[in-house]
Design a protein around this motif. Structure first.
Motif, PDB file in Angstrom:
ATOM      1  N   GLU A 126       1.234  -1.503   0.120  1.00 17.95           N
ATOM      2  CA  GLU A 126      -0.150   0.010  -0.140  1.00 17.95           C
ATOM      3  C   GLU A 126       0.812   0.535  -0.164  1.00 17.95           C
ATOM      4  OE1 GLU A 126      -4.633   2.053   0.669  1.00 17.95           O
ATOM      5  OE2 GLU A 126      -3.664  -0.048   0.132  1.00 17.95           O
ATOM      6  N   ILE A 127       1.492   1.457   0.523  1.00 18.14           N
ATOM      7  CA  ILE A 127       2.930   2.393   0.733  1.00 18.14           C
ATOM      8  C   ILE A 127       3.143   2.668  -0.385  1.00 18.14           C
ATOM      9  CG2 ILE A 127       2.803   2.758   3.268  1.00 18.14           C
ATOM     10  CD1 ILE A 127       5.402   1.252   3.605  1.00 18.14           C
ATOM     11  N   GLY A 128       3.784   1.633  -1.063  1.00 15.76           N
ATOM     12  CA  GLY A 128       4.515   1.867  -2.378  1.00 15.76           C
ATOM     13  C   GLY A 128       6.217   0.932  -2.158  1.00 15.76           C
ATOM     14  N   LYS A 129       6.153   0.521  -1.294  1.00 10.68           N
ATOM     15  CA  LYS A 129       7.126  -0.713  -1.462  1.00 10.68           C
ATOM     16  C   LYS A 129       6.964  -2.054  -1.812  1.00 10.68           C
ATOM     17  CE  LYS A 129      10.512  -3.620   1.315  1.00 10.68           C
ATOM     18  NZ  LYS A 129      11.636  -2.867   0.607  1.00 10.68           N
ATOM     19  N   GLU A 130       7.581  -2.478  -2.745  1.00  8.21           N
ATOM     20  CA  GLU A 130       7.180  -3.760  -3.817  1.00  8.21           C
ATOM     21  C   GLU A 130       7.672  -5.089  -2.646  1.00  8.21           C
ATOM     22  OE1 GLU A 130       9.590  -4.443  -7.580  1.00  8.21           O
ATOM     23  OE2 GLU A 130       9.563  -2.542  -8.089  1.00  8.21           O
ATOM     24  N   VAL A 131       6.463  -5.948  -3.218  1.00  7.21           N
ATOM     25  CA  VAL A 131       6.654  -6.821  -1.871  1.00  7.21           C
ATOM     26  C   VAL A 131       5.959  -8.500  -2.888  1.00  7.21           C
ATOM     27  CG1 VAL A 131       5.495  -8.082   0.183  1.00  7.21           C
ATOM     28  CG2 VAL A 131       7.170  -5.759   0.530  1.00  7.21           C
ATOM     29  N   GLU A 132       5.780  -9.281  -2.688  1.00  8.39           N
ATOM     30  CA  GLU A 132       5.252 -10.858  -3.445  1.00  8.39           C
ATOM     31  C   GLU A 132       4.803 -11.249  -2.428  1.00  8.39           C
ATOM     32  OE1 GLU A 132       6.137 -15.455  -5.015  1.00  8.39           O
ATOM     33  OE2 GLU A 132       7.970 -13.574  -4.703  1.00  8.39           O
ATOM     34  N   LEU A 133       3.701 -10.836  -2.231  1.00 11.11           N
ATOM     35  CA  LEU A 133       2.991 -11.865  -0.766  1.00 11.11           C
ATOM     36  C   LEU A 133       3.502 -13.140  -0.414  1.00 11.11           C
ATOM     37  CD1 LEU A 133      -1.232 -10.299  -1.989  1.00 11.11           C
ATOM     38  CD2 LEU A 133       0.642  -9.607  -0.223  1.00 11.11           C
ATOM     39  N   GLY A 134       3.399 -13.411   0.821  1.00 12.29           N
ATOM     40  CA  GLY A 134       3.429 -14.390   0.980  1.00 12.29           C
ATOM     41  C   GLY A 134       5.273 -15.486   2.029  1.00 12.29           C
ATOM     42  N   THR A 135       6.288 -13.786   0.825  1.00  9.97           N
ATOM     43  CA  THR A 135       7.362 -14.081   0.893  1.00  9.97           C
ATOM     44  C   THR A 135       7.547 -13.863   2.996  1.00  9.97           C
ATOM     45  OG1 THR A 135       7.458 -13.047  -0.908  1.00  9.97           O
ATOM     46  CG2 THR A 135       9.902 -13.273   0.823  1.00  9.97           C
ATOM     47  N   GLY A 136       7.008 -12.943   3.902  1.00 12.28           N
ATOM     48  CA  GLY A 136       6.904 -12.935   4.964  1.00 12.28           C
ATOM     49  C   GLY A 136       6.926 -14.364   6.042  1.00 12.28           C
ATOM     50  N   LEU A 137       5.427 -14.825   4.682  1.00 11.25           N
ATOM     51  CA  LEU A 137       4.756 -15.164   5.846  1.00 11.25           C
ATOM     52  C   LEU A 137       5.534 -17.140   5.856  1.00 11.25           C
ATOM     53  CD1 LEU A 137       0.866 -15.233   4.916  1.00 11.25           C
ATOM     54  CD2 LEU A 137       2.165 -14.872   7.475  1.00 11.25           C
ATOM     55  N   ARG A 138       5.709 -16.908   4.157  1.00  4.25           N
ATOM     56  CA  ARG A 138       6.633 -17.889   4.642  1.00  4.25           C
ATOM     57  C   ARG A 138       8.121 -18.542   5.403  1.00  4.25           C
ATOM     58  NH1 ARG A 138       5.692 -17.869  -0.828  1.00  4.25           N
ATOM     59  NH2 ARG A 138       7.289 -16.504  -1.518  1.00  4.25           N
TER      60      ARG A 138
END
Length: 400
Positions: free
Chosen positions: A364-376
Motif C-alpha cells: 500500500e505504501i509503495g514497497k515492492e513485496v511478493e505476498l507470502g514472502t514474510g509468511l513463508r
C-alpha cells in the motif's frame, strides 16, 4: 471486512479475558481477611514468576514507580552511580538518579545498539553504589546482557538494579544465581492485565543498603511495603481489581505449565522467543532491516522504516485498514522505526496475522513485496523450532 482491534504494542498488551472477569468482580475491601489472603498469594506467586526467593514488594503505580523506588531507597545525595543507556528508558534512569541528587556516569550505546559488559567494565568504579540498567530497551528492541553485568558487580559493594518491565516473561533470568539485587516488573506487559501495578524482587544486601541511605521516600518506601506485605497488606489503598486480575493471570500461567507456575513462566518466555524469531525472519525476508543491531530482544521487534517512508504511515495503515495497533519510534526515533511486540497473550496466530497485514501495508505504501514472502519465512522458523522441541534436542537458548 470488519476490523477487530488488536494490540501489538510493548505495553499495554492484550488482556487475558479471565483476568478481565476477575477484575470486574473484585468488590472486596482491602483491609479484610479475604483480600489479605489474595494479596499474600500474589506476592508469593510473583516470586515464582520472577524466579527469585527474595522478598517481593508491589505498588499501585506504573513500572516507573518501582524504578523511582529503586533510586530513592538505595541512594543518598551525592552518591556515584553508573547508568547503562541504549535508549529512552536508559535515559529515564539518568533522569531519576539526577532527580535524587546522585552523581551519574553513563555507559551509552547509539540507538539500536546494545551496551556490552566490556564497555561497562571500563567505566565501573569501586565507589559506584549501584548500576542501573534495562533487560530489554523497549524503545529500540535491544536486549542487554544482564548476566554479563552481574558478573562484573559480583563480590563488590555495587548493587545491580534491572528494569525488566518488558524483560520478565520474555527473557530467561537466573535472578538469584546471577546476583541481581533489584529486578522490576509491571502489570501491563507479559502478565496480561492493564497498567497500574509495579513490583520488584529485592536482595538481602539491597535491604541492608536501605538502612543507611538518606534520600527521602514516602509512598515508595520499600521497607514499609515489605513490612506490610508480610501481613498481606499494602501500605496504602491498592488497586484491588488489578490485584485480583494479576492473581488470575498468574493462575493462567500455572495452568500453561501443567500446574507449575515456574514451567508456565518458561513457556511464556519460549512463546515470546518463538514469535520474535518468526517476526525477525519475516521482516528480513521482506527486505526490511532490524533496527536493533546485533542483540534483538524477544519482547518486541524494532524494524527500520524503508528508505523514504515515515514509519508513522505504516503505523496508521495497519491501524486504519486492519485494526492492528503497533508502536512508532519514540522521541527522535519517531518516523524512523516501528515496533511489533510479542508480550503476554500473543501467540503463533497473532504473529502470522501481523506479518500478513504488514505485507499488504508495505504494498500500500509503495514497497515492492511478493505476498507470502514474510509468511513463508516465519512459518519455516516455527516449523524448525517446533520440530526441535518435539524431539527434545534443542533448547530455546540454543535455537534462538
Amino acid at each position: 471486512m470488519i476490523r477487530k482491534a488488536r494490540l501489538f504494542t510493548p505495553g499495554p498488551t492484550p488482556l487475558l479475558p479471565a483476568a478481565q472477569l476477575a477484575m470486574a468482580g473484585a468488590t472486596m475491601h482491602h483491609r479484610t481477611g479475604e483480600f489479605r489472603a489474595l494479596y499474600s498469594k500474589v506476592l508469593a506467586d510473583l516470586k515464582t514468576f520472577i524466579g527469585s526467593k527474595n522478598d517481593v514488594v508491589m505498588f499501585t503505580a506504573s513500572g516507573t514507580g518501582a524504578m523511582e523506588a529503586a533510586v530513592s531507597n538505595l541512594t543518598s545525595p551525592g552518591d556515584k552511580v553508573l547508568v547503562v543507556s541504549s535508549g529512552k528508558f536508559g535515559e529515564r534512569w539518568e533522569s531519576l538518579v539526577k532527580t535524587y541528587g546522585c552523581q551519574v556516569e553513563t555507559v551509552r550505546a547509539p540507538y539500536g545498539d546494545s551496551v556490552t559488559p566490556q564497555q561497562i567494565k571500563e567505566k565501573l568504579k569501586p565507589d559506584h553504589v549501584a548500576v542501573y540498567m534495562q533487560a530489554t530497551e523497549s524503545s529500540t528492541g535491544v536486549r542487554l546482557d544482564v548476566e554479563g553485568v552481574a558478573r562484573l558487580v559480583a563480590g563488590t559493594n555495587t548493587l545491580l538494579v534491572v528494569d525488566a518491565i518488558t524483560g520478565l516473561g520474555t527473557t530467561a533470568f537466573d535472578v538469584d544465581g546471577w546476583g541481581v539485587d533489584v529486578i522490576i516488573g509491571g502489570s501491563q506487559k507479559a502478565v496480561m492485565i492493564p497498567p497500574g501495578l509495579a513490583f520488584a524482587a529485592i536482595s538481602d544486601r539491597a535491604w541492608q543498603r536501605m538502612e543507611t541511605t538518606r534520600n527521602p521516600r514516602y509512598y515508595f518506601d520499600l521497607r514499609k511495603e515489605r513490612k506490610n506485605g508480610a501481613k498481606g497488606e499494602s501500605s496504602y489503598t491498592p488497586s484491588t481489581a488489578l490485584v485480583a486480575g494479576l492473581s488470575t493471570a498468574l493462575d493462567f500461567l500455572r495452568e500453561q505449565g501443567g500446574g507449575d507456575l515456574a514451567k508456565g513462566r518458561e513457556a511464556l518466555v519460549r512463546n515470546a522467543e518463538t514469535a520474535a524469531a518468526m517476526t525477525r525472519a519475516a521482516v528480513q525476508a521482506l527486505g526490511l532491516k532490524l533496527f536493533s543491531r546485533g542483540a534483538p530482544g524477544a519482547a518486541l521487534t524494532a524494524i527500520a522504516s524503508p528508505d523514504g517512508i515515515d514509519s508513522g504511515d505504516i503505523v496508521k495503515n495497519l491501524r486504519n485498514r486492519f485494526g492492528a495497533v503497533i508502536a512508532n519510534g519514540q522521541g527522535e526515533m519517531k518516523g524512523m522505526l516501528f515496533r511489533i511486540a510479542h508480550l503476554g497473550l500473543y501467540d503463533y496466530l497473532d504473529t502470522i496475522a501481523i506479518i500478513g497485514a504488514l505485507e499488504h501495508t508495505l504494498i500500500e505504501i509503495g514497497k515492492e513485496v511478493e505476498l507470502g514472502t514474510g509468511l513463508r519465512a516465519a512459518q519455516r522458523v516455527y516449523a524448525e523450532l517446533w520440530s526441535a522441541r518435539a524431539v527434545g534436542s534443542l533448547s530455546v537458548s540454543k535455537t534462538l
